[in-house]
Design a protein around this motif. Structure first.
Motif, PDB file in Angstrom:
ATOM      1  N   THR A  66       0.831  -1.201   0.000  1.00  0.00           N
ATOM      2  CA  THR A  66       0.000   0.000   0.000  1.00  0.00           C
ATOM      3  C   THR A  66       0.863   1.248   0.000  1.00  0.00           C
ATOM      4  N   GLN A  70       1.130   4.115  -3.458  1.00  0.00           N
ATOM      5  CA  GLN A  70       0.765   5.527  -3.400  1.00  0.00           C
ATOM      6  C   GLN A  70       1.817   6.426  -4.067  1.00  0.00           C
ATOM      7  N   ARG A 102       1.559   6.121 -13.879  1.00  0.00           N
ATOM      8  CA  ARG A 102       0.682   6.325 -12.722  1.00  0.00           C
ATOM      9  C   ARG A 102      -0.269   7.488 -12.955  1.00  0.00           C
ATOM     10  N   SER A 114      -4.166   0.344 -10.962  1.00  0.00           N
ATOM     11  CA  SER A 114      -5.539   0.096 -10.517  1.00  0.00           C
ATOM     12  C   SER A 114      -5.715  -1.337 -10.061  1.00  0.00           C
ATOM     13  N   THR A 117      -3.826  -1.903  -6.658  1.00  0.00           N
ATOM     14  CA  THR A 117      -4.499  -1.282  -5.523  1.00  0.00           C
ATOM     15  C   THR A 117      -5.777  -2.033  -5.173  1.00  0.00           C
ATOM     16  N   TRP A 118      -6.598  -2.302  -6.165  1.00  0.00           N
ATOM     17  CA  TRP A 118      -7.879  -2.977  -5.947  1.00  0.00           C
ATOM     18  C   TRP A 118      -7.669  -4.364  -5.341  1.00  0.00           C
ATOM     19  N   HIS A 162      -7.321   3.660   1.255  1.00  0.00           N
ATOM     20  CA  HIS A 162      -6.554   3.629   0.009  1.00  0.00           C
ATOM     21  C   HIS A 162      -7.476   3.481  -1.196  1.00  0.00           C
ATOM     22  N   ARG A 165      -9.641   6.934  -1.913  1.00  0.00           N
ATOM     23  CA  ARG A 165      -9.011   8.083  -2.552  1.00  0.00           C
ATOM     24  C   ARG A 165      -8.461   7.760  -3.935  1.00  0.00           C
ATOM     25  N   THR A 166      -8.489   6.479  -4.299  1.00  0.00           N
ATOM     26  CA  THR A 166      -8.068   6.086  -5.646  1.00  0.00           C
ATOM     27  C   THR A 166      -9.252   5.962  -6.599  1.00  0.00           C
ATOM     28  N   PHE A 513      -1.363  12.588  -3.883  1.00  0.00           N
ATOM     29  CA  PHE A 513      -2.755  12.703  -3.470  1.00  0.00           C
ATOM     30  C   PHE A 513      -3.108  14.111  -3.015  1.00  0.00           C
ATOM     31  N   TYR A 560      -9.805  10.051 -10.960  1.00  0.00           N
ATOM     32  CA  TYR A 560     -10.314   8.801 -10.400  1.00  0.00           C
ATOM     33  C   TYR A 560      -9.831   7.657 -11.286  1.00  0.00           C
ATOM     34  N   HIS A 561      -9.240   6.662 -10.669  1.00  0.00           N
ATOM     35  CA  HIS A 561      -8.793   5.526 -11.461  1.00  0.00           C
ATOM     36  C   HIS A 561      -9.973   4.641 -11.831  1.00  0.00           C
TER      37      HIS A 561
END
Length: 580
Positions: A66, A70, A102, A114, A117-118, A162, A165-166, A513, A560-561
């Motif tokens: 994580t 970022q 990124r 994406s 992170t997901w 996380h 905000r993504t 961010f 927004y991803h």
């Protein structure tokens, strides 16, 4: 059907978050993929006290992912430091720079960032839910179970933060494990529902978690950590990207922010930061006697100090030195600061380089700068410990001849600069002292600047706002550190945003961010990204500004991803983010 769980053995004791660089790779599984299983069933794991604790430790073991997600793309053993923002660039680009990948979401709806992170965050959430469903029958004391439940809920809330905000609003699983027989078709919850859920979880665990841990448990979340993440969550929610006029319409509108502006959200964020300040546990590490701004450097090389609120523990000595320093100092140089960042460092008198009376000299650009510059950036001929002599010698970052130079193995820099943030000046990548610091997620300087920003937006520059900003500048070694106390809200906003950039350069995605939530990425990530090319003639060095890349940021799409395409394809209840 027997319910199986994923199980990862993690070394006990201080190594509970041990993580070997390069050993973990992003999975391409769906976050609800029922094949995400291991070899040990729940009955076996939670019948044993050690295995029960080690199961939770497996979630801690994923925290480093994580952190690096970022800053830039993570995967395949390569991590970037601030390389997705206007602060930096990666040395290895594989055809595309890390920053381009990124910021511009290379790869479309199934881009690596994406997916990473997901999948990583939902894997952590799923394991927490398994843990919560089973911990009650583990052979542990009631007090131990209570604390471990609070820790696991903290980790789950942190993962949701996380995701939020993504992507904006994401599905909230509650405490459900989602085993093989379950129906996985879930809609996305609204942005507001996500914020409210995360806030409540952090409030609940803050009451349970201790103020401090015993040494063997250092690195696990405390009450301060829960309140600090809550403060960052509420600051994010109050920021322009989510709290100003929402340009979206239809069902997606509530997924990507609030439907109407509310100045009270700034007040909530300020109050949350103040709650951390009122604990009285944390203070800036300050030392301007050893050298101007030395406390800023000293804080960054310590494993534990009065400023750290939450960090991800590592067990790989000389971690930063190994990845940030040049090959000539035993490092691998995974990222390079940009000229834009270098230009934004003030002079030691606090004046910007373009400001009248700053004392800036273009032919000697690295003299008399903000002391934090010298503890963050390695520039051509800066001194660093030499392996052979164990004395400090100049680092060569210049090109010997036309066609040579930046980006090659010999010079190891795309921009003409290297990072040295968190590096111990008495170490190289594989020699010298051994540092055992972690990845700093939250520290008191962030709380002070969050409080200053939120209060300024709600009330304007009050005396408390000035005090918080001046505390940061004083610790930095700026002389004078005091600022004009007659500023407008807009002027103070500029000062606070500048201090955030400089104070947190190369740290946990702060810059990326920040410029997203402020909605300034469309300006700052659109256009040329610059560096400095130095050449040497005899004993004279000449620097020329270069453009190493031109970036493109499509607004508002890229704020927004995209939800990974495989999730959209298998779940007709999902709404994709606009433009993807």
């Amino acid at each position: 059907m027997k319910k199986l769980v994923k199980y990862i053995m993690i070394t006990a004791g201080l190594g509970f978050a041990v993580w070997t660089a390069g050993c973990k790779k992003a999975t391409d599984k769906s976050f609800l993929d029922p094949t995400d299983i291991g070899q040990i069933n729940e009955q076996t794991v939670f019948a044993d006290s050690a295995l029960s604790i080690q199961f939770l430790n497996s979630v801690y073991g994923d925290l480093p992912r994580t952190y690096f997600m970022q800053n830039g793309i993570t995967g395949g053993g390569i991590w970037a430091f601030s390389d997705a923002s206007d602060d930096g660039e990666a040395r290895w680009s594989s055809g595309f720079s890390q920053g381009f990948n990124r910021a511009n979401v290379a790869g479309g709806a199934d881009n690596v960032f994406s997916l990473s992170t997901w999948n990583s965050c939902y894997a952590m959430i799923r394991r927490v839910n398994v843990f919560l469903d089973n911990i009650e029958r583990a052979p542990l004391s009631a007090a131990k179970k209570t604390r471990l439940r609070a820790e696991s809920r903290f980790l789950r809330a942190y993962s949701y933060f996380h995701l939020l905000r993504t992507f904006g609003g994401v599905p909230l699983l509650g405490d459900k494990k989602y085993n093989l027989e379950d129906n996985f078709l879930l809609p996305r919850n609204s942005f507001a529902e996500n914020v409210n859920y995360i806030e409540k979880e952090l409030n609940d665990v803050a009451v349970i978690l201790p103020l401090e841990h015993l040494p063997e448990d250092f690195g696990r979340p405390t009450k301060g950590a829960a309140l600090a993440i809550k403060a960052k969550l509420l600051l994010t929610a109050a920021s322009p990207l989510f709290n100003e006029s929402n340009p979206n319409s239809g069902p997606v509108k509530v997924l990507l922010g609030y439907e109407a502006y509310d100045a009270g959200r700034w007040k909530k964020a300020a109050d949350a930061a103040k709650e951390v300040m009122n604990l009285g546990l944390y203070r800036l590490v300050e030392d301007n006697t050893t050298a101007p701004g030395y406390g800023y450097y000293d804080m960054g090389i310590q494993r534990k100090n009065s400023e750290y609120i939450f960090q991800i523990m590592m067990n790989t000595g000389r971690f930063y030195e190994q990845y940030l320093l040049p090959a000539s100092r035993g490092g691998q140089n995974y990222g390079n600061p940009t000229q834009q960042l270098v230009d934004d460092y003030a002079m030691s008198n606090g004046k910007m380089i373009t400001e009248q009376g700053s004392g800036y000299v273009a032919t000697s650009p690295y003299l008399n700068r903000d002391p934090r510059f010298y503890y963050t950036v390695i520039y051509n001929q800066a001194l660093w410990l030499d392996r052979t002599s164990l004395t400090k010698k100049p680092v060569d970052l210049y090109a010997l001849a036309p066609g040579d130079g930046m980006g090659t193995a010999a010079y190891n820099t795309v921009t003409g600069y290297l990072w040295r943030r968190f590096c111990n000046e008495n170490a190289g990548g594989n020699y010298g002292v051994t540092s055992q610091i972690g990845l700093v997620v939250s520290r008191y300087a962030d709380i002070l600047l969050e409080f200053a920003e939120a209060t300024n937006e709600f009330q304007g520059p009050t005396s408390e706002v000035y005090d918080a900003v001046e505390a940061i500048r004083k610790r930095a070694g700026l002389v004078p550190f005091a600022i004009n106390r007659g500023m407008s809200k807009e002027e103070m906003r500029t000062v606070i945003r500048h201090e955030r950039r400089i104070e947190f350069a190369a740290e946990e995605g702060h810059r990326l961010f920040d410029i997203f939530r402020w909605k300034t990425a469309e300006t700052l990530l659109n256009g040329p990204m610059d560096g400095m090319r130095w050449t040497k003639t005899g004993s004279t060095f000449t620097g020329n500004r270069i453009t190493f890349e031109t970036r493109i940021f499509n607004s508002p799409q890229m704020y927004y991803h995209p939800i990974p395409l495989k999730e959209i394809n298998k779940n007709n209840l999902f709404i994709q983010n606009p433009g993807w």
